[in-house]
Design a protein around this motif. Sequence first.
Motif, short mmCIF file in Angstrom:
data_model
loop_
_atom_site.label_atom_id
_atom_site.label_comp_id
_atom_site.label_asym_id
_atom_site.label_seq_id
_atom_site.Cartn_x
_atom_site.Cartn_y
_atom_site.Cartn_z
N GLU A 174 -33.12 -36.27 -27.54
CA GLU A 174 -34.30 -35.89 -26.74
C GLU A 174 -33.88 -35.43 -25.35
O GLU A 174 -34.39 -34.43 -24.84
CB GLU A 174 -35.28 -37.07 -26.64
N LEU A 175 -32.94 -36.17 -24.75
CA LEU A 175 -32.45 -35.79 -23.43
C LEU A 175 -31.73 -34.44 -23.49
O LEU A 175 -31.92 -33.59 -22.62
CB LEU A 175 -31.52 -36.87 -22.88
N ALA A 176 -30.92 -34.25 -24.52
CA ALA A 176 -30.21 -32.97 -24.68
C ALA A 176 -31.21 -31.83 -24.80
O ALA A 176 -31.01 -30.75 -24.22
CB ALA A 176 -29.30 -33.01 -25.90
N ALA A 177 -32.31 -32.05 -25.53
CA ALA A 177 -33.33 -31.01 -25.67
C ALA A 177 -33.97 -30.71 -24.32
O ALA A 177 -34.25 -29.53 -24.00
CB ALA A 177 -34.39 -31.45 -26.68
N LEU A 178 -34.22 -31.76 -23.53
CA LEU A 178 -34.80 -31.53 -22.19
C LEU A 178 -33.83 -30.73 -21.31
O LEU A 178 -34.25 -29.81 -20.58
CB LEU A 178 -35.11 -32.87 -21.51
N ILE A 179 -32.55 -31.08 -21.37
CA ILE A 179 -31.55 -30.36 -20.57
C ILE A 179 -31.46 -28.92 -21.04
O ILE A 179 -31.41 -27.99 -20.22
CB ILE A 179 -30.18 -31.08 -20.62
N GLU A 180 -31.47 -28.70 -22.36
CA GLU A 180 -31.45 -27.33 -22.89
C GLU A 180 -32.66 -26.53 -22.39
O GLU A 180 -32.54 -25.35 -22.05
CB GLU A 180 -31.44 -27.34 -24.42
N LYS A 181 -33.80 -27.19 -22.35
CA LYS A 181 -35.02 -26.52 -21.87
C LYS A 181 -34.84 -26.10 -20.42
O LYS A 181 -35.21 -24.99 -20.03
CB LYS A 181 -36.21 -27.48 -22.02
N GLU A 182 -34.26 -26.99 -19.61
CA GLU A 182 -34.04 -26.66 -18.19
C GLU A 182 -32.99 -25.56 -18.04
O GLU A 182 -33.10 -24.72 -17.16
CB GLU A 182 -33.63 -27.91 -17.41
N ILE A 183 -31.96 -25.57 -18.89
CA ILE A 183 -30.95 -24.51 -18.84
C ILE A 183 -31.59 -23.17 -19.17
O ILE A 183 -31.34 -22.17 -18.51
CB ILE A 183 -29.77 -24.82 -19.80
#
Length: 192
Positions: free
Chosen positions: A121-130
């Motif tokens: 979930e955190l990785a998905a959030l970081i990907e979204k911000e990237i």
Amino acid sequence: MTLYTTLADHDLVAFLKDGDKTAFTEIYNRYKGLLYIHAFNRLRNQQEADDVVHELFTTLWTKREDMFLKTHLSGYLYQAIRNRIIDVISHKKVESAYMVSLQHFIDKSEAVTDHLVRENELAALIEKEISALPPKMREVFELSRKANLSHREIAAKLDLSEMTVKKHVNNALKILRGKFGLLTVLLYISHH
């Protein structure tokens, strides 16, 4: 003709340094038994004792030209075998700790699954911000962190200066750190 069995250790070492295989064989025959007994008494395993003795003599031959004795040959060999024994024992301790850790990991697999879900979930959030980064900054950042290209390689690929590439990467990291904190960003980058 030299009778090697009558030579003193320091003479054998001098011949050994010159690449004399017969001198090496004499040193091996003179000390292998004592070194094996010492290794076996500490390790209590024939194969490990054999291995450390053979490893010692292999190193003695391959590094013969660089060999510097502060003491007698017997003292040098004893210290070298002692160090190898300590390495084996240390490795066993690390292996044992790893096995305990692995068993603990298996026992706690449910907690791990929960952790992995949160990590994803955190990785998905970081990907979204990237993906929300400005296009050129995002492209440079992804080439740097996901494709593992150097600043020079990115600069050549995108026809930019290395300074511009560095600035884009630093700005992207600054934005992500501001949103997620340094540790989270570092953990994410290390996994991708």
